[in-house]
Motif scaffolding. Structure first.
Motif, mmCIF file in Angstrom:
data_model
loop_
_atom_site.group_PDB
_atom_site.id
_atom_site.type_symbol
_atom_site.label_atom_id
_atom_site.label_comp_id
_atom_site.label_asym_id
_atom_site.label_seq_id
_atom_site.Cartn_x
_atom_site.Cartn_y
_atom_site.Cartn_z
ATOM 1 N N ASN A 68 0.831 -1.210 0.000
ATOM 2 C CA ASN A 68 0.000 0.000 0.000
ATOM 3 C C ASN A 68 0.867 1.262 0.000
ATOM 4 O OD1 ASN A 68 0.903 -0.302 2.589
ATOM 5 N ND2 ASN A 68 -1.087 -0.033 3.563
ATOM 6 N N LEU A 69 2.166 1.109 0.222
ATOM 7 C CA LEU A 69 3.102 2.234 0.187
ATOM 8 C C LEU A 69 3.812 2.343 -1.163
ATOM 9 C CD1 LEU A 69 4.735 1.709 3.692
ATOM 10 C CD2 LEU A 69 2.921 3.320 3.073
ATOM 11 N N GLY A 70 3.507 1.426 -2.089
ATOM 12 C CA GLY A 70 4.185 1.396 -3.380
ATOM 13 C C GLY A 70 5.143 0.210 -3.435
ATOM 14 N N ARG A 71 6.141 0.293 -4.305
ATOM 15 C CA ARG A 71 7.112 -0.795 -4.432
ATOM 16 C C ARG A 71 8.045 -0.817 -3.224
ATOM 17 N NH1 ARG A 71 9.247 -0.875 -10.674
ATOM 18 N NH2 ARG A 71 7.212 -1.177 -11.593
ATOM 19 N N GLU A 72 8.207 -1.996 -2.666
ATOM 20 C CA GLU A 72 9.089 -2.169 -1.507
ATOM 21 C C GLU A 72 9.976 -3.379 -1.758
ATOM 22 O OE1 GLU A 72 9.199 -0.298 1.344
ATOM 23 O OE2 GLU A 72 7.651 1.055 0.556
ATOM 24 N N HIS A 73 11.250 -3.261 -1.391
ATOM 25 C CA HIS A 73 12.129 -4.426 -1.479
ATOM 26 C C HIS A 73 11.637 -5.513 -0.533
ATOM 27 C CE1 HIS A 73 15.627 -1.781 -2.981
ATOM 28 N NE2 HIS A 73 15.140 -2.472 -3.988
ATOM 29 N N LEU A 74 11.808 -6.755 -0.955
ATOM 30 C CA LEU A 74 11.474 -7.869 -0.079
ATOM 31 C C LEU A 74 12.442 -7.890 1.089
ATOM 32 C CD1 LEU A 74 10.952 -10.749 -2.681
ATOM 33 C CD2 LEU A 74 9.192 -9.417 -1.512
ATOM 34 N N LEU A 75 11.935 -8.249 2.240
ATOM 35 C CA LEU A 75 12.776 -8.484 3.411
ATOM 36 C C LEU A 75 13.150 -9.953 3.434
ATOM 37 C CD1 LEU A 75 10.650 -6.509 6.033
ATOM 38 C CD2 LEU A 75 12.653 -5.691 4.750
ATOM 39 N N VAL A 76 14.162 -10.295 4.197
ATOM 40 C CA VAL A 76 14.547 -11.700 4.336
ATOM 41 C C VAL A 76 13.346 -12.513 4.810
ATOM 42 C CG1 VAL A 76 15.964 -13.315 5.682
ATOM 43 C CG2 VAL A 76 17.025 -11.289 4.643
ATOM 44 N N SER A 77 12.578 -11.963 5.737
ATOM 45 C CA SER A 77 11.408 -12.697 6.246
ATOM 46 C C SER A 77 10.357 -12.910 5.157
ATOM 47 C CB SER A 77 10.796 -11.973 7.444
ATOM 48 O OG SER A 77 10.406 -10.664 7.092
ATOM 49 N N ASP A 78 10.206 -11.960 4.226
ATOM 50 C CA ASP A 78 9.289 -12.135 3.104
ATOM 51 C C ASP A 78 9.755 -13.296 2.223
ATOM 52 O OD1 ASP A 78 7.877 -9.752 3.846
ATOM 53 O OD2 ASP A 78 9.267 -8.543 2.644
#
Length: 194
Positions: A68-78
């Motif tokens: 909902n904030l736009g494009r976000e890098h994946l986190l290790v947990s993702d």
């Protein structure tokens, strides 16, 4: 190994017999991070059950997803969640534990209109989010890391920086996506010489 890039979440089962007849031995496909429900991933895996074609499943898309904030890098947990999902669902099939391979992201050096992952950030994502999670689940197939584009020297340097982090295990396969500039497959891209 003769392979093909195809699918990306779209059903492929109806095309696999024809591809096998053409000598295709591997198909690289994956569900995008924001389109990867259990149903989507089960369908992607099911396409290859009973097929002579070996799947190479991409985990994590290009290392980002829409929020909902736009494009976000994946986190290790993702990435761990996506890897665990694929491993859990594959365990329900005859492909488990070594009937497929995985690739940690697709061209993380590009970012496609977005800032790319740093090589160091990608190395951590690939190691802790994909490699460690897959091996902990008992996965015995190949794990491809790098998956960089063919932008010449920039791509070669990106791949070098991934390796120099020391995070990538020796049994991981380093991958590079070669798009021929010249049609001679024996001519390497700039920066990729022996």
């Amino acid at each position: 190994l003769r392979g093909l890039n195809a699918g990306f979440g779209e059903p492929l089962a109806h095309e696999l017999p024809g591809l096998a007849a053409l000598g295709v031995q591997m198909v690289r496909t994956g569900a995008e991070p924001d389109r990867s429900s259990d149903e989507d991933v089960r369908r992607m895996i099911a396409d290859f059950i009973g097929s002579p074609i070996r799947p190479l499943f991409i985990i994590g898309g290009q290392g980002w997803w829409m929020t909902n904030l736009g494009r976000e890098h994946l986190l290790v947990s993702d990435m761990q969640g996506m890897t665990n999902q694929l491993m859990r669902l594959a365990q329900e099939t005859s492909l488990w534990p070594a009937g497929f391979d995985v690739e940690c992201c697709n061209e993380p050096d590009l970012g496609v209109g977005y800032r790319p992952l740093t090589p160091e950030g990608y190395a951590a994502l690939a190691r802790y989010g994909c490699y460690d999670a897959a091996r902990a689940a008992g996965f015995a197939g190949e794990i491809l890391v790098g998956a960089v584009s063919s932008r010449g020297v920039d791509s070669a340097e990106y791949l070098d920086r991934i390796v120099f982090t020391g995070l990538i295990p020796e049994d991981a396969v380093m991958s590079f996506h070669r798009y021929p500039i010249r049609m001679d497959p024996e001519v390497p891209h700039n920066g990729f010489y022996d």
